[in-house]
Design an enzyme around this catalytic site. Structure first.
Site, PDB file in Angstrom:
ATOM      1  N   PHE B  85      13.825  77.278  69.276  1.00 56.21           N
ATOM      2  CA  PHE B  85      12.883  76.868  68.245  1.00 56.21           C
ATOM      3  C   PHE B  85      12.900  75.354  68.243  1.00 56.21           C
ATOM      4  CE2 PHE B  85      13.749  81.017  65.909  1.00 56.21           C
ATOM      5  CZ  PHE B  85      12.478  81.519  66.131  1.00 56.21           C
ATOM      6  N   THR B 151      22.718  77.393  59.423  1.00 59.12           N
ATOM      7  CA  THR B 151      22.713  78.758  58.903  1.00 59.12           C
ATOM      8  C   THR B 151      24.092  79.413  59.025  1.00 59.12           C
ATOM      9  OG1 THR B 151      20.420  78.949  59.601  1.00 59.12           O
ATOM     10  CG2 THR B 151      21.588  80.992  59.165  1.00 59.12           C
ATOM     11  N   SER B 152      24.818  79.064  60.069  1.00 59.97           N
ATOM     12  CA  SER B 152      26.145  79.641  60.267  1.00 59.97           C
ATOM     13  C   SER B 152      27.014  79.417  59.042  1.00 59.97           C
ATOM     14  CB  SER B 152      26.803  78.982  61.475  1.00 59.97           C
ATOM     15  OG  SER B 152      25.955  79.035  62.591  1.00 59.97           O
ATOM     16  N   HIS B 187      20.738  86.927  64.339  1.00 60.14           N
ATOM     17  CA  HIS B 187      21.306  85.833  65.134  1.00 60.14           C
ATOM     18  C   HIS B 187      22.804  86.065  65.360  1.00 60.14           C
ATOM     19  CE1 HIS B 187      22.508  81.797  66.364  1.00 60.14           C
ATOM     20  NE2 HIS B 187      21.239  81.552  66.604  1.00 60.14           N
ATOM     21  N   THR B 246      15.350  85.143  65.884  1.00 63.70           N
ATOM     22  CA  THR B 246      15.309  84.167  66.968  1.00 63.70           C
ATOM     23  C   THR B 246      14.593  84.712  68.202  1.00 63.70           C
ATOM     24  OG1 THR B 246      17.372  83.220  66.150  1.00 63.70           O
ATOM     25  CG2 THR B 246      16.739  82.654  68.397  1.00 63.70           C
ATOM     26  N   TYR B 332      44.311  64.956  43.247  1.00 59.74           N
ATOM     27  CA  TYR B 332      43.664  63.674  43.571  1.00 59.74           C
ATOM     28  C   TYR B 332      42.155  63.694  43.411  1.00 59.74           C
ATOM     29  CZ  TYR B 332      43.988  66.285  47.967  1.00 59.74           C
ATOM     30  OH  TYR B 332      43.954  67.287  48.897  1.00 59.74           O
ATOM     31  N   GLY B 354      34.332  66.689  52.403  1.00 61.05           N
ATOM     32  CA  GLY B 354      33.372  65.597  52.563  1.00 61.05           C
ATOM     33  C   GLY B 354      32.002  66.110  52.981  1.00 61.05           C
TER      34      GLY B 354
END
Lengths: 489, 489
Positions: B85, B151-152, B187, B246, B332, B354
């Site tokens: 794609f 997507t995973s 997928h 897919t 923390y 993060g």
């Protein structure tokens, strides 16, 4: 914040979102906008006032972002930012990442953009050599490196590989018998990765550390835990050792832990997210001693090696162990290069399928600046942190709680009396001090609790921080100390 | 590729990696370099010759990248790229992402950069409204959206949330009794997410689809599988439905699957990675009918909504279900905003801690272009794909294998005789045809196998693709057809 449809280019006729002239004009404007932002960076409060929503305005886009988003941001590039660990940045990384975004390859496997994979492998080999990882982690020796988003992904992927390795040895049964190990200083992402991987909480050993060991995980503690588990019919599977913990940059003894784990056949991963970058300097490399005996190691150049977010390097000694545990082979991705076995398909080294061209920014940082500049960058931050540490140590009302190892200083105001009550008062006073300092808007620092103490963390190292910022920051702490005590007594 | 230390700025004296004047100069150069690249984009072969390593040169950086990396790249922005794609891109996204990189906030929780979180929540609410998701997915109703990489990650996170939900209902035991469901068109990342989460292969149901159903998962097949599992003492936990697979952009019937799953209390996730973007157009929105009954839905604007990699939106109906399964609370990161319960801490919505400021590019795409342009962009790609489909259908030697739904055409040369041997010959001839076309360097397309047939996938939609590129591509297939047959007979 305006609305979706109050847009600056609403005509559906001739919509060409990648028109070259438009891009050129907008991109140059964006760069000038960024330069102005950096020029005025210190005029922004480092951390914004608490307000749970951004307000509504409507104006052209960059000025809208400036008017609406900036006031609500914590400015991580502000040189007065000393919180968490800094996220460092550089021109080379910004330009490399911009170019990568413009090329926009989705290099899930080798064929989908060969040079993207090749450059990544080359760059990871270079960085491995720069921090003097053993040859076993290089591609030529059956190991290899991959760029992921964050340490969390590196831990999860290696945990999954370790599970497969240990279960295969044990005869493919007993997933509920696997036990994993870390210290009470290990980053919370370890416990999260275990949760995601389905490791039962009862099988996660969080081993206590002590102040007299500088909060390092003792190999004999690990060995004792593994012996007890083995005696109980369980299977030691994975150890997460940390070089540079988040709370206090404690360093787990890699060699000793690897030795202890080897008797039980557990996978050893080293999380050097922060301190791994320091190992470009010879004087810090000894913290990785013993890494020749571990299975995997990760570090995040987005923390301290100037690449910007996100960029985490993971190296494994046996790449087949990683890829066989994460590989997929759908028909629509089958190709001759993969079938040849001669190429690297990075989708089998990570959680996702698609992936950004992260290697370009890391490559450009290393190639453009070179070893000497990268060492100078680390050295400069460490020197500034040492200066801060000395100022704290010279002031009798304060104490450095654990010796500084890198560019983080963990300190507090000393208790004014001995005993539990004195400690509790000190905790309250230090908490108050940090609040006062942060509320001033001048700097931003954060805290931790170690060994039962409330401790202020002062992390030096945003790319723009200079000695004068560190000095002013210390004066702020010192000048507000007395008032903090008064407020809590 | 030179070496690490043949760098362009080797002096350690006065190293300032974010010097404003340096950045300005380098960034403007990078932009001009990108403009030249786009201008000449069609002069690059779309996909490079097979060569397993990049060669060695040494020269200033951007020209080094041009000389060494470009020849080995698959050029995803080349308008003759019709593979996989497409990954779409725009000036607004590039500028937004550049600005995000320059700001470089690490917004793991609200406090670490409030406006980053607020803008993300706002943008996800906007996009939810643009594709007319039910109100339940908005923040105001207890739902909410988050930006992840791919997507995973969305599937893995919702799978972990589903496991917790079902185990709590079942009394916190029996993780080995959980069963998950998808179709044979889902997928491969679904199976990978299950592997990572520790779902036993025996508990993963891959339900067959058929050509007469256009490769959609039948609700009665799902119901039958769940009934059999329940009768066997197992716990149906999670269904992954796909809107736009897919292989062939098949659409699973969301309403019917949600109805079937609801009897068993399983979590239903909708993967609309590709086709979700089409739902900005009213004529495609019906493919999401029934989404009011599912637990979560993800789509990737980096595929078809001009944001560039990576950018995957995940919405959940009950955000507490997601966050309680992924939350961490290390000392923390403790802060008053989190303790107030009034803010969103996105680290509890994803695998990592993060995170990049991805919202800015998605915000800028939506805000700068607006609904009409985004609809026009989707409509234009669909129109070009329809044109290609019509050309295929008008040529008797070819056939469209499944009716085109979006901008992907699945086609092949027809078998020349009936029966298994004829099918095998056709497979070989079509494989040969695709190889010949790709080897020409003029275009790049990929294949799949569905219903036992080797099928060529022709995905229209790189940002720069125009009708003329599609027409030339078709002529290439048509002109090479006869030779492909001859070569395999």
């Amino acid at each position: 914040m305006g609305s979706l449809d109050a847009n600056c280019n609403a005509s559906p006729r001739g919509f060409s979102p990648l028109d070259i002239d438009d891009f050129r004009q907008q991109a140059h404007q964006t760069i000038e906008f960024i330069c102005e932002y950096y020029k005025g960076i210190e005029s922004h409060p480092v951390v914004p006032r608490w307000s749970p929503a951004i307000s509504a305005v409507s104006s052209p886009m960059l000025s809208e972002v400036q008017a609406t988003v900036f006031p609500g941001m914590t400015h991580w590039t502000n040189p007065n930012f000393f919180a968490y660990f800094p996220a460092t940045l550089s021109s080379a990384a910004l330009c490399g990442d911009l170019l990568a975004s413009a090329l926009n390859p989705v290099a899930f496997n080798w064929l989908s953009s060969p040079a993207v994979t090749e450059l990544e492998s080359l760059t990871l080999d270079w960085l491995a050599q720069l921090i003097r990882l053993p040859k076993g982690f290089l591609f030529s020796a059956g190991g290899g490196g991959v760029l992921q988003a964050t340490t969390s992904e590196a831990i999860l992927c290696t945990l999954v590989a370790a599970r497969k390795m240990v279960l295969e040895r044990a005869g493919h049964d007993g997933a509920d018998k696997l036990v994993v190990y870390a210290s009470d200083q290990t980053h919370s992402t370890f416990a999260k990765a275990c949760k995601i991987a389905g490791i039962a909480p009862a099988n996660i050993r969080i081993i206590p550390t002590a102040r007299e060991d500088l909060f390092s995980l003792r190999p004999d503690s690990l060995r004792a835990a593994m012996e007890a588990d083995t005696a109980g019919g369980l299977l030691p599977a994975y150890v997460c050792a940390t070089v540079g913990t988040t709370s206090s940059t404690a360093v787990d003894p890699v060699a000793g832990l690897a030795e202890a784990a080897s008797r039980f056949g557990a996978w050893v991963h080293v999380d050097a997210a922060y301190a791994g970058s320091a190992c470009v300097c010879p004087e810090f490399r000894h913290h990785l001693d013993g890494v020749d005996r571990v299975d995997s190691i990760s570090m995040s150049p987005h923390k301290w090696l100037l690449t910007g977010l996100d960029c985490c390097c993971l190296w494994v000694r046996d790449r087949a162990r990683l890829t066989t545990s994460l590989s997929t082979d759908p028909e629509y991705l089958k190709n001759r290069a993969t079938e040849s076995g001669a190429v690297v398909d990075y989708k089998d080294w990570q959680i996702g399928t698609g992936r950004r061209f992260r290697a370009l920014k890391l490559f450009m940082v290393m190639r453009c600046y070179g070893t000497a500049n990268l060492q100078s960058h680390i050295g400069s931050d460490v020197r500034m942190a040492r200066g801060f540490e000395e100022m704290v140590a010279a002031e009798p009302r304060f104490e450095v709680v654990v010796p500084r190892r890198f560019a983080l200083v963990c300190f507090r105001m000393r208790p004014r009396r001995v005993g539990a009550d004195g400690e509790a008062e000190a905790d309250a006073a230090n908490r108050r001090l940090l609040e006062e300092v942060n509320n001033s808007g001048g700097i931003y620092a954060t805290h931790t609790v170690i060994g039962g103490m409330y401790v202020i963390r002062f992390a030096v190292g945003t790319t723009l921080t200079q000695e004068r910022h560190v000095k002013v920051a210390w004066e702020l702490f010192r000048d507000k100390a007395e008032a903090a005590w008064e407020a809590v007594q």
